[in-house]
Design an enzyme around this catalytic site. Structure first.
Site, mmCIF file in Angstrom:
data_model
loop_
_atom_site.group_PDB
_atom_site.id
_atom_site.type_symbol
_atom_site.label_atom_id
_atom_site.label_comp_id
_atom_site.label_asym_id
_atom_site.label_seq_id
_atom_site.Cartn_x
_atom_site.Cartn_y
_atom_site.Cartn_z
ATOM 1 N N ALA A 40 1.133 -0.947 -0.164
ATOM 2 C CA ALA A 40 0.115 -0.175 0.178
ATOM 3 C C ALA A 40 0.430 0.876 0.071
ATOM 4 O O ALA A 40 0.916 2.519 -0.545
ATOM 5 C CB ALA A 40 -0.872 0.017 1.005
ATOM 6 N N TRP B 213 2.125 1.420 -2.924
ATOM 7 C CA TRP B 213 1.402 1.975 -4.101
ATOM 8 C C TRP B 213 1.411 3.671 -4.194
ATOM 9 O O TRP B 213 0.883 4.053 -5.397
ATOM 10 C CB TRP B 213 -0.054 1.449 -3.825
ATOM 11 C CG TRP B 213 -1.455 1.697 -5.018
ATOM 12 C CD1 TRP B 213 -1.325 1.269 -6.118
ATOM 13 C CD2 TRP B 213 -2.176 2.484 -4.536
ATOM 14 N NE1 TRP B 213 -2.653 1.931 -6.697
ATOM 15 C CE2 TRP B 213 -2.882 2.777 -5.731
ATOM 16 C CE3 TRP B 213 -2.178 3.268 -3.436
ATOM 17 C CZ2 TRP B 213 -4.509 3.581 -5.259
ATOM 18 C CZ3 TRP B 213 -4.096 3.987 -3.584
ATOM 19 C CH2 TRP B 213 -4.610 4.162 -4.037
ATOM 20 N N HIS B 214 1.283 3.668 -3.226
ATOM 21 C CA HIS B 214 1.411 5.959 -3.663
ATOM 22 C C HIS B 214 1.997 6.518 -3.895
ATOM 23 O O HIS B 214 1.782 7.640 -4.454
ATOM 24 C CB HIS B 214 0.671 5.787 -1.835
ATOM 25 C CG HIS B 214 -0.624 5.523 -0.603
ATOM 26 N ND1 HIS B 214 -0.485 4.460 -0.615
ATOM 27 C CD2 HIS B 214 -1.378 6.568 -1.030
ATOM 28 C CE1 HIS B 214 -1.826 4.566 -0.140
ATOM 29 N NE2 HIS B 214 -2.047 5.712 -0.604
ATOM 30 N N GLY B 215 3.272 5.910 -3.861
ATOM 31 C CA GLY B 215 4.432 6.494 -4.808
ATOM 32 C C GLY B 215 5.613 6.309 -4.653
ATOM 33 O O GLY B 215 5.875 5.306 -3.940
#
Length: 499
Positions: free
Chosen positions: A337, A340-342
């Protein structure tokens, strides 16, 4: 064109007028698709060919994975032995598995390419994030994370036995639907496809609910989140001068800003969809009133949490293979997660912190089950309050890494949270000149906002009370007028545009 603008209101009304004036489902789908392309073109026209190509690739992969040609060809051939039948079935399932992995790899590589290659390119060539400069800077397509996660979910669902669609128009309308394309929520194809097949004019109650969602979302984003964002930007933009109290206020303000910004945008998305007769899933359920990190992730960005559980956590084994494996799975899921965000290291640290928190919660649950007094403690009012306080303290402090993904900045904030005095000029520039209020008054504003959220939570979750549709319609124009009157000049961009 963003959701908090007159242009979006005119765009939505125009598309609704065309959409409901057409009687055939096919024409309505064409209207949705063309409108979605126009909407995205107003933001990132250069990426429309890419999104259309990806939509077609995932559509064709779904068709192939959903096919049963080998079995169908021989299903009535009585001359085939059981051994031959088993071989054909295994061969076909292996082919489907290869196609599934091909689709997953294409989508994941695309996502990682935009998330990691582009920031690396901009860093190597020293391209600054400054719109006033003329230097060419690569940027990722808006909504690419939501887009690829939906594609992966669709392919896995088809592999697991859900029917693959052979209607490209319907699939493209689902994938590119402008209401959810850049803001979420992450939506499963089959849920929306069933609604496409039964489209009918929304009732008065549903129209009122849709308008109410749009209006309250505009208030959350345009007034509350953007005003909080002004202080957050001032404080986190002057880290060396901000004192410990300022940083705590900014951390708390950012947690509220992120929630109100994201939740407000999703409210507008869900309200817009309702006016087209489509129901999108809820994405938030009062997450800041949860008493455990596990419960927080069941009520924060709910569609992402559902995706992580169904397509990563359960395939890894979930909680079925012992405590150690369960803890490892929880940690891996949250690490993914974060990635996934950056591309920045701060997002990875954020994911690690939430992974460790989930592991600690799971271990605490196991220990509490063995000691009756401890279990009763967490169930009494004092235990519930302590659990809530510890959960939210972890959540809000971990947002520091989310807001400042550069580890140097994040570490600086964490070191200055206790006993660090503010620069004398900071208070003058921020509180007096920019905000026109004292530090104490700002703290009171944040406390008032939190109290109002608690009151709404009590009415909604505990008392089960809600406005009826005539009252909602009365409040709609008042909300829009308030946004026009009170929103800060030059509204801040939607935070999740970057994700």
């Amino acid at each position: 064109m963003n959701f908090i603008s007159i242009f979006y209101g005119l765009f939505l009304l125009s598309v609704l007028g065309i959409y409901w004036s057409l009687g055939q489902q096919k024409l309505r789908l064409w209207t949705l698709l063309i409108a979605s392309l126009v909407f995205y073109a107003s933001l990132h026209i250069q990426y429309i060919p890419l999104l259309l190509a990806l939509t077609f690739i995932n559509f064709r992969l779904g068709v192939e994975i959903g096919k049963n040609t080998s079995l169908g060809k021989h299903s009535h051939d009585w001359r085939i032995s059981n051994e031959e039948w088993l071989f054909i079935e295994n061969d076909w399932n292996l082919r489907r598995l290869k196609l599934l992995w091909l689709g997953i790899v294409i989508n994941v590589l695309l996502l990682l390419g935009f998330k990691y290659t582009i920031p690396l390119y901009n860093f190597v060539f020293n391209i600054q994030i400054n719109p006033q400069e003329n230097s060419f800077r690569l940027i990722a397509p808006l909504g690419i994370s939501f887009f690829t996660f939906e594609c992966i979910a669709y392919l896995i669902d088809v592999y697991r036995g859900a029917p693959a669609t052979d209607k490209f128009l319907q699939f493209a309308s689902y994938k590119l639907f402008f209401a959810k394309l850049i803001s979420g929520p992450i939506t499963r194809y089959h849920n929306l496809a069933n609604q496409f097949n039964t489209l009918h004019l929304p009732s008065t109650n549903r129209v009122a609910e849709g308008l109410w969602l749009i209006a309250r979302g505009a208030v959350k984003k345009g007034i509350l989140a953007d005003h909080l964002g002004v202080f957050v930007d001032l404080c986190f933009g002057n880290l060396q001068r901000a004192g410990s109290t300022d940083l705590w206020l900014a951390t708390f303000a950012y947690g509220l800003q992120l929630y109100l910004d994201f939740n407000g945008y999703v409210d507008i998305a869900r309200g817009s969809a309702l006016l087209f007769g489509l129901v999108l899933p809820e994405n938030f359920d009062f997450p800041y009133f949860t008493t455990s990190i596990a419960e927080f992730w069941r009520r924060w960005h709910m569609t992402l949490g559902d995706w992580l559980r169904n397509y990563i956590y359960f395939p890894l084994g979930g909680s079925r293979r012992g405590l150690a494996r369960t803890c490892g799975n929880l940690f891996i899921v949250m690490l993914i997660a974060g990635i996934w965000h950056g591309a920045a290291l701060g997002y990875v640290v954020w994911g690690i912190l939430h992974g460790l928190a989930l592991v600690v919660h799971r271990l605490t649950d196991v220990i509490s089950d063995r000691f009756e007094k401890l279990e009763h403690f967490w169930q009494n009012p004092l235990g519930i309050f302590i659990a809530w306080l510890l959960t939210q303290l972890m959540v809000f402090t971990s947002w520091i890494w989310f807001r400042l993904p550069n580890p140097q900045d994040s570490f600086l904030v964490t070191r200055h949270l206790l006993g660090y005095p503010a620069d004398a000029q900071f208070a003058q520039k921020v509180y007096v000149e920019a905000l026109n209020m004292s530090q104490y008054q700002l703290a009171c504003v944040l406390a008032t906002l939190a109290t109002l959220m608690a009151i709404v939570y009590a009415f909604n979750r505990m008392l089960k009370l809600e406005f009826n549709w005539p009252i909602k319609l009365v409040f709609v124009p008042l909300c829009f007028y308030a946004v026009w009157l009170l929103a800060p000049e030059g509204s801040l961009p939607y935070i999740y545009f970057d994700f």
